[in-house]
Design a protein around this motif. Sequence first.
Motif, PDB file in Angstrom:
ATOM      1  N   HIS A   6       0.835  -1.198   0.000  1.00 56.97           N
ATOM      2  CA  HIS A   6       0.000   0.000   0.000  1.00 56.97           C
ATOM      3  C   HIS A   6       0.873   1.254   0.000  1.00 56.97           C
ATOM      4  CE1 HIS A   6      -3.545   2.433   1.688  1.00 56.97           C
ATOM      5  NE2 HIS A   6      -3.918   1.973   0.516  1.00 56.97           N
TER       6      HIS A   6
ATOM      7  N   THR B 170      -4.425  12.847   5.275  1.00 58.08           N
ATOM      8  CA  THR B 170      -5.058  11.570   4.941  1.00 58.08           C
ATOM      9  C   THR B 170      -4.126  10.705   4.112  1.00 58.08           C
ATOM     10  OG1 THR B 170      -7.244  12.616   4.971  1.00 58.08           O
ATOM     11  CG2 THR B 170      -7.062  10.485   3.875  1.00 58.08           C
TER      12      THR B 170
ATOM     13  N   GLU C  70      -2.718   7.124   5.223  1.00 58.74           N
ATOM     14  CA  GLU C  70      -2.974   5.944   4.396  1.00 58.74           C
ATOM     15  C   GLU C  70      -1.702   5.153   4.120  1.00 58.74           C
ATOM     16  OE1 GLU C  70      -5.608   4.538   2.965  1.00 58.74           O
ATOM     17  OE2 GLU C  70      -7.253   5.971   3.202  1.00 58.74           O
TER      18      GLU C  70
ATOM     19  N   TYR D 185      -5.110  -0.467   3.307  1.00 51.92           N
ATOM     20  CA  TYR D 185      -6.427  -0.305   2.701  1.00 51.92           C
ATOM     21  C   TYR D 185      -6.268  -0.464   1.183  1.00 51.92           C
ATOM     22  CZ  TYR D 185      -8.556   1.406   7.070  1.00 51.92           C
ATOM     23  OH  TYR D 185      -9.033   1.515   8.343  1.00 51.92           O
TER      24      TYR D 185
ATOM     25  N   ASP E  25      -7.068   2.450  -0.860  1.00 51.28           N
ATOM     26  CA  ASP E  25      -7.212   3.807  -1.386  1.00 51.28           C
ATOM     27  C   ASP E  25      -6.011   4.238  -2.226  1.00 51.28           C
ATOM     28  OD1 ASP E  25      -9.772   4.790   0.148  1.00 51.28           O
ATOM     29  OD2 ASP E  25      -8.507   3.809   1.631  1.00 51.28           O
TER      30      ASP E  25
ATOM     31  N   ARG F  67     -12.621  -0.521  -6.599  1.00 48.93           N
ATOM     32  CA  ARG F  67     -13.825   0.007  -5.931  1.00 48.93           C
ATOM     33  C   ARG F  67     -14.928   0.163  -6.974  1.00 48.93           C
ATOM     34  NH1 ARG F  67     -12.649   3.235  -1.333  1.00 48.93           N
ATOM     35  NH2 ARG F  67     -11.166   2.083  -0.038  1.00 48.93           N
TER      36      ARG F  67
END
Length: 276
Positions: free
Chosen positions: A171, A206, A210, A215, A217, A257
């Motif tokens: 990530h 953010t 992250e 995650y 994103d 997504r």
Amino acid sequence: RAPLAACRAAPAVGASAPVARQLSTGGRLRRVVLRIAAGFALLGTALAALGVAGLFRPPAVVGVVIVAALAGLPSLRVALRQLAGRPPPRATVALLAGVAALLALPALHAFVPRYGWDALTYHLALPEWFLRTGRVGLDRSSVYTSFPLLTEMLYAAGLALHGPPVAKLLHLECGALSLLLLADLARAHAPRAWPLAALAVAADPTFLWETTIAYSDLSLLLFGTATLEALLAARASTDRAPLVRAALFTGACASTRYPASCSPRPSACLLYTSDA
């Protein structure tokens, strides 16, 4: 564990070999980032197919990664030879150094057993479960199995290789690649203002948070930025290669997504209806 994460570039480059010609655009930095991003998308798709076939066991997953890595070694050797023969521009070196300095602490944080609520709910929980059962598919006990799981397939490879830290580093790597690609695009279209684009993302709390969790994103950010690059190139060229890239990365967005399948549409409408 860190060398294992760094070696993920070889499987990604190997997995993207079938579309290597369509990814040959811009400078060396952009080509490398696009090949790794495309490799992540194609490798995740291959692992999903393995899971649907009921062969999603750690040895099989690791085997797919090893085959992809072996396929990518020749391209990596050529890239390293070119790099040794012709050093990159100073702006590229400065950009790489800045991103490395920014993400040094999050890289260490990957080995802290904090993964984020959603990671323990499904981003890492589902890949672990799939590896135990040997199959990827819908399950009535978990609504999350109906979600697009491209990033989670890559996490499964990390879990099979060396556990959750490798997944967290994946990530983080997606975040670093996104930042590099965004800065490279901004440098091509706004040579004087491109540092502001990189700083705007790097200063976002953010984004920084992250980079310390597992995650999906930042992988979506990488695929979305790559889609934008392809749309910009398609608008300025009659070649089909940018359209192939746009299709590939739009599919990767949708496989990460559900709402992301719509994200390229506003960009495409803006690019093709405005001369600004």
